[in-house]
Enzyme design. Sequence first.
Site, PDB file in Angstrom:
ATOM      1  N   ASP A  68       1.378  -1.319   0.039  1.00  0.00           N
ATOM      2  CA  ASP A  68       0.302   0.009  -0.338  1.00  0.00           C
ATOM      3  C   ASP A  68       0.904   1.354   0.136  1.00  0.00           C
ATOM      4  O   ASP A  68       0.605   2.379  -0.108  1.00  0.00           O
ATOM      5  CB  ASP A  68      -1.078   0.071   2.038  1.00  0.00           C
ATOM      6  CG  ASP A  68      -0.152   0.116   2.606  1.00  0.00           C
ATOM      7  OD1 ASP A  68       0.498  -0.168   2.730  1.00  0.00           O
ATOM      8  OD2 ASP A  68      -1.197   0.413   3.645  1.00  0.00           O
ATOM      9  N   SER A  69       2.205   1.240  -0.083  1.00  0.00           N
ATOM     10  CA  SER A  69       3.335   2.491   0.015  1.00  0.00           C
ATOM     11  C   SER A  69       3.005   2.809  -1.800  1.00  0.00           C
ATOM     12  O   SER A  69       3.125   3.590  -1.795  1.00  0.00           O
ATOM     13  CB  SER A  69       4.626   2.151   0.028  1.00  0.00           C
ATOM     14  OG  SER A  69       4.730   0.924  -1.346  1.00  0.00           O
ATOM     15  N   ASP A 107      -1.112  -6.253  -0.356  1.00  0.00           N
ATOM     16  CA  ASP A 107      -1.567  -5.631   0.561  1.00  0.00           C
ATOM     17  C   ASP A 107      -2.893  -5.869   0.854  1.00  0.00           C
ATOM     18  O   ASP A 107      -3.870  -4.322   0.380  1.00  0.00           O
ATOM     19  CB  ASP A 107      -0.717  -4.774   0.699  1.00  0.00           C
ATOM     20  CG  ASP A 107       0.481  -4.082   1.584  1.00  0.00           C
ATOM     21  OD1 ASP A 107       0.320  -4.803   2.882  1.00  0.00           O
ATOM     22  OD2 ASP A 107       0.660  -3.315   1.873  1.00  0.00           O
ATOM     23  N   LYS A 137      -0.652  -9.457   2.597  1.00  0.00           N
ATOM     24  CA  LYS A 137      -0.369  -8.778   4.205  1.00  0.00           C
ATOM     25  C   LYS A 137      -0.981  -7.961   4.268  1.00  0.00           C
ATOM     26  O   LYS A 137      -1.910  -6.998   3.726  1.00  0.00           O
ATOM     27  CB  LYS A 137       0.904  -8.448   3.296  1.00  0.00           C
ATOM     28  CG  LYS A 137       1.628  -7.549   5.168  1.00  0.00           C
ATOM     29  CD  LYS A 137       3.318  -7.506   4.055  1.00  0.00           C
ATOM     30  CE  LYS A 137       3.491  -6.144   3.584  1.00  0.00           C
ATOM     31  NZ  LYS A 137       2.848  -4.684   4.367  1.00  0.00           N
ATOM     32  N   GLU A 139      -0.800  -5.711   8.577  1.00  0.00           N
ATOM     33  CA  GLU A 139       0.092  -5.058   9.754  1.00  0.00           C
ATOM     34  C   GLU A 139      -0.676  -5.549  10.742  1.00  0.00           C
ATOM     35  O   GLU A 139      -1.825  -5.658  11.234  1.00  0.00           O
ATOM     36  CB  GLU A 139      -0.103  -3.511   9.695  1.00  0.00           C
ATOM     37  CG  GLU A 139       0.723  -2.639   8.303  1.00  0.00           C
ATOM     38  CD  GLU A 139       0.886  -1.128   8.319  1.00  0.00           C
ATOM     39  OE1 GLU A 139       0.381  -0.608   8.900  1.00  0.00           O
ATOM     40  OE2 GLU A 139       1.303  -1.042   6.831  1.00  0.00           O
ATOM     41  N   GLU A 205       9.666  -3.624  10.174  1.00  0.00           N
ATOM     42  CA  GLU A 205      10.021  -2.431   9.888  1.00  0.00           C
ATOM     43  C   GLU A 205      10.831  -1.481  10.866  1.00  0.00           C
ATOM     44  O   GLU A 205       9.936  -1.224  11.274  1.00  0.00           O
ATOM     45  CB  GLU A 205       8.584  -1.837   8.910  1.00  0.00           C
ATOM     46  CG  GLU A 205       9.266  -0.757   8.383  1.00  0.00           C
ATOM     47  CD  GLU A 205       7.926  -0.114   7.355  1.00  0.00           C
ATOM     48  OE1 GLU A 205       7.523  -0.704   6.644  1.00  0.00           O
ATOM     49  OE2 GLU A 205       8.095   1.040   6.709  1.00  0.00           O
TER      50      GLU A 205
HETATM   51  O1  KIV Z   1       3.576  -0.790   1.562  1.00  0.00           O
HETATM   52  C1  KIV Z   1       4.130  -1.734   1.584  1.00  0.00           C
HETATM   53  O2  KIV Z   1       5.576  -1.403   0.949  1.00  0.00           O
HETATM   54  C2  KIV Z   1       4.930  -1.985   2.728  1.00  0.00           C
HETATM   55  C3  KIV Z   1       7.042  -2.385   2.673  1.00  0.00           C
HETATM   56  C4  KIV Z   1       7.441  -1.318   2.802  1.00  0.00           C
HETATM   57  C5  KIV Z   1       7.005  -3.305   3.646  1.00  0.00           C
HETATM   58  O3  KIV Z   1       4.807  -3.086   3.771  1.00  0.00           O
END
Ligand code: KIV
Length: 288
Positions: A68-69, A107, A137, A139, A205
């Site tokens: 989600d970056s 994510d 993924k 969090e 992280e």
């Molecule tokens: O969203 C993302 O890119 C991440 C990575 C930095 C692990 O969670």
Amino acid sequence: MTQLSAAQKPTDSSSRALYGGKGTRRITVRDISAAKERGEKWPMLTAYDAMTASVFDEAGIPVMLVGDSAGNCHLGYETTVPVTLDEMTMLSAAVVRGTSRALIVGDLPFGSYQEGPVQALRSATRLVKEAGVGAVKLEGGERSHRQIELLVESGIPVMAHVGLTPQSVNSMGYRVQGRGEEAAQQLLRDAKAVQDAGAFAVVLELVPAELAAEVTRVLHIPTVGIGAGPETDAQVLVWTDMLGLTSGRVPKFVKQYADLRAVMGNAAKAFADDVVGGTFPLEEHSVH
Ligand code: KIV
């Protein structure tokens, strides 16, 4: 019956290296577990579109995260918080289409799993069914263990993410996590909680290198470090940081392997100069 020679026999998934191995079929979470048993280190990059993902796939990157970056690195938001599940589904589907070997991890964005396990399952199901990702993924450590349990029970592999969790930027800020005895113990509890819940790997992280090394020793699932020192099983970087496309300052833990911002900017200026100066297109670029 024709006997297969040793070279023709399909190789056991546990015997192929994640990076540099010869296999062409898509990597699975079982390959990731086998790599931990072999003590093999592996690279992960983020990707948000089919073309970039295809470059990384051809380079042999075994795991790609549609993080989600994408919020701040691709979609122009200030943080990851506004990213929606529709956006993650669209980006994840593009990355799956652009690759044939890498395991693609999608994510779950902020607000798509915090309500509880059932919401998490509904959201993860979209990423698996509509986008075709091989894992998701999310969090959180202890606070997300019920979500992880239900997803894993339902057949969806989960990569967890502890330490700095950018979706909590409004309460946590962007600060190193796990400093001091109490915070370090909490991080260890979080890492064990996601392993016990069934996660196949966990991102660490922005945590002290010594603590990340200890977590890596204690866990039997792989740790994926970002700003977590050299001892984790895998390393992940955000691709736009790693290739120098991000504008402004990048975090201290990033190593820049190229300066794509300069390359692209100079190419755009050269094109503009050619157009204005009448040197593009030339005869060789023209049809008659
Ligand atoms: O969203 C993302 O890119 C991440 C990575 C930095 C692990 O969670």
